[in-house]
Design an enzyme around this catalytic site. Structure first.
Site, PDB file in Angstrom:
ATOM      1  N   LYS A   1       0.010  11.776   5.530  1.00 37.51           N
ATOM      2  CA  LYS A   1       0.412  10.722   6.461  1.00 37.51           C
ATOM      3  C   LYS A   1       1.042   9.552   5.720  1.00 37.51           C
ATOM      4  O   LYS A   1       2.083   9.017   6.116  1.00 37.51           O
ATOM      5  CB  LYS A   1      -0.813  10.280   7.264  1.00 37.51           C
TER       6      LYS A   1
ATOM      7  N   LYS B   1       0.834  -1.209   0.000  1.00 37.14           N
ATOM      8  CA  LYS B   1       0.000   0.000   0.000  1.00 37.14           C
ATOM      9  C   LYS B   1       0.867   1.256   0.000  1.00 37.14           C
ATOM     10  O   LYS B   1       0.537   2.254  -0.645  1.00 37.14           O
ATOM     11  CB  LYS B   1      -0.935   0.007   1.205  1.00 37.14           C
TER      12      LYS B   1
END
Length: 303
Positions: free
Chosen positions: A240, A172
């Site tokens: 983030k 990811k």
């Protein structure tokens, strides 16, 4: 279809995923810190839980979809959390996007408590979640992954086990690197096209049919043309994620100059107060830098 599923985190991604699980015939109990999201699940045929403990008490499968590593850790290890309240043998699927090393450590704790952990972050954005066609990259034991086929099929289209615990989060991170670089390249291309006064809609159509074509172009190009950046995936979250990418790459000794550059551009856009925008809102910074005015009109028509 006898599985009871608890979904913790009913935001932009979690709520449509939970609704798709209801549509697939599962009994779904959902918890969210904002109770109105749980009520929306109840209206779709699920059950609104008043706490994590209530949501997971009778669950065969627990899915978490929360913003960051500390949030996952709190949901798992808190007094009201999964480890303290889930039954032994329950499968825990973390669909959040967090640090790979955190995923590995939390999986270890889950196994010690008798749970079956899978890190399973998703890609495809809000529309992919709504349509049930997410790409899901899964880390964990093969047998645990195989047992969840019906669950994954209810929310995703491309579902692949990519290795042991933590591997899903590593893939990811790579996904978020590629997406961010593509969005930045698209933003620069749109600004370039507009500067020359071409028909930008036609330009993106023809670019999308060639080697420059991508899902990023298909899903984000019109947003940039319209200056409409309602969040399908907020810049704050991609900020983030880019921190995860750059940190993990540094630890592995991998050079990622494009990731580092785009991470700074994402950070700058967030620091300007635009973290609530869709990540296609990176275009606002490109337009601002191109105008030289220090002020961009790019945030008009923004949710």
């Amino acid at each position: 279809m006898s599985k009871n599923i608890a979904v913790i985190g009913l935001g932009i991604m979690g709520l449509p995923m939970a609704k798709n699980l209801v549509g697939a015939g599962f009994a779904v109990s959902g918890y969210n810190r904002s109770p109105e999201k749980a009520k929306a699940l109840a209206a779709a045929g699920g059950t609104a839980a008043g706490s994590i403990a209530e949501a997971v008490a009778e669950a065969d499968v627990i899915i978490t979809m929360v913003p960051d590593s500390p949030d996952v850790e709190a949901v798992l290890t808190g007094d009201d959390g999964i480890l303290a309240n889930a039954r032994a043998g329950t499968t825990w699927i973390d669909a959040s996007t967090i640090r790979p090393d955190t995923a590995i450590e939390l999986a270890r704790q889950a196994r010690e408590a008798g749970l079956k952990p899978l890190d399973a972050p998703v890609s495809g954005g809000e529309q992919g979640a709504i349509d049930g066609v997410l790409s899901i990259m899964v880390g964990g034991e093969q047998a645990d992954f195989d047992a969840m086929a019906e669950v994954f099929d209810a929310v995703g289209k491309t579902i692949v086990r990519v290795g042991p615990s933590g591997s899903g989060q590593t893939v990811k991170a790579a996904n978020q690197l590629i997406v961010a670089v593509n969005i930045q390249a698209l933003a620069e291309a749109v600004a370039f096209l507009e500067a020359y006064g071409v028909d930008t809609t036609a330009a993106l159509q023809v670019l999308g049919g060639g080697l420059a074509g991508s899902k990023v172009l298909d899903q984000k190009g019109q947003k940039m043309l319209d200056r409409s950046f309602e969040p399908g995936f907020r810049l704050q979250l991609h900020h983030k994620d880019m921190g995860i990418v750059t940190s993990a790459a540094r630890e592995a000794g991998v050079a990622t100059p494009l990731a580092a550059s785009v991470a700074q551009l994402v950070a700058a856009t967030v620091q300007q107060g635009n973290g609530h925008l869709d990540h296609s809102g990176l275009f606002t910074l490109v337009e601002q830098l191109s105008s030289g005015s220090g002020d961009s009109g790019s945030t008009r028509n923004v949710a």
